[in-house]
Design a protein around this motif. Structure first.
Motif, short mmCIF file in Angstrom:
data_model
loop_
_atom_site.label_atom_id
_atom_site.label_comp_id
_atom_site.label_asym_id
_atom_site.label_seq_id
_atom_site.Cartn_x
_atom_site.Cartn_y
_atom_site.Cartn_z
N VAL A 81 0.84 -1.20 0.00
CA VAL A 81 0.00 0.00 0.00
C VAL A 81 0.87 1.25 0.00
CG1 VAL A 81 -1.68 1.31 1.35
CG2 VAL A 81 -1.97 -1.15 1.05
N VAL A 84 2.13 1.90 -3.58
CA VAL A 84 1.12 2.52 -4.45
C VAL A 84 0.89 3.97 -4.04
CG1 VAL A 84 -1.28 2.42 -5.21
CG2 VAL A 84 0.03 0.32 -4.98
N ALA A 85 0.82 4.22 -2.74
CA ALA A 85 0.61 5.59 -2.27
C ALA A 85 1.78 6.50 -2.66
CB ALA A 85 0.41 5.60 -0.76
N SER A 86 2.99 5.97 -2.64
CA SER A 86 4.16 6.76 -3.05
C SER A 86 4.07 7.15 -4.51
CB SER A 86 5.45 5.97 -2.83
OG SER A 86 5.61 5.66 -1.47
N LEU A 95 -4.44 10.54 -2.55
CA LEU A 95 -3.98 9.29 -1.93
C LEU A 95 -5.13 8.35 -1.62
CD1 LEU A 95 -1.17 10.55 0.47
CD2 LEU A 95 -0.97 9.63 -1.84
N SER A 97 -7.63 6.33 -3.09
CA SER A 97 -7.87 5.84 -4.44
C SER A 97 -8.11 4.33 -4.40
CB SER A 97 -6.65 6.14 -5.31
OG SER A 97 -6.73 5.50 -6.54
N TRP A 99 -6.78 2.37 -6.31
CA TRP A 99 -5.50 1.76 -6.62
C TRP A 99 -4.78 1.24 -5.38
CZ3 TRP A 99 -4.05 0.29 -11.24
CH2 TRP A 99 -4.59 0.91 -12.35
N LEU A 100 -5.11 1.77 -4.21
CA LEU A 100 -4.48 1.30 -2.98
C LEU A 100 -4.79 -0.18 -2.72
CD1 LEU A 100 -4.95 4.32 -0.56
CD2 LEU A 100 -2.89 3.63 -1.77
N GLY A 103 -2.16 -2.54 -3.74
CA GLY A 103 -1.04 -2.70 -2.82
C GLY A 103 -1.24 -3.82 -1.82
#
Length: 116
Positions: A81, A84-86, A95, A97, A99-100, A103
């Motif tokens: 996670v 992905v956050a980076s 942040l 999202s 998409w996390l 992760g």
């Protein structure tokens, strides 16, 4: 009367008679976009490798210490996670999202393999 040849300046010195051209703003924007993508790919892949290493390490924990394997799997998911956050932070995206959830994948796969 002889004329002296003009003095040649070295190429690395500034020539006041021939100033440099101003950089193209479009080229600078493209360069910054490429630099952003390169940085995000490097950061995300580095942290994902850490996450994968933790997930693999969870598979080699003794069978009587399942809780240690689960703990390493949770850490693998947390670092996934963070990876992905980076990437999202480098691209200046929100942040929060979906998409996390991607992760969490290394941790979930690792927990499944530890518990089977």
């Amino acid at each position: 009367m002889t004329q002296e040849p003009p003095v040649r300046r070295a190429r690395h010195l500034m020539d006041p008679d021939a100033p440099r051209k101003a950089p193209d703003p479009g080229a600078i924007a493209r360069l910054q976009r490429v630099q952003t993508w390169v940085m995000s790919v490097l950061v995300v892949t580095t942290i994902v490798h850490l996450s994968a290493g933790l997930a693999i390490a969870a598979q080699y924990v003794d069978e009587d210490a399942v809780s240690a394997g689960i703990g390493l799997s949770v850490l693998a998911g947390a670092f996934g996670v963070i990876a992905v956050a980076s990437g999202l932070a480098i691209h200046k995206k929100s942040l929060v999202s979906p998409w996390l959830l991607l992760g969490l994948l290394p941790g979930l796969v690792s927990v499944y393999l530890v518990l089977r």
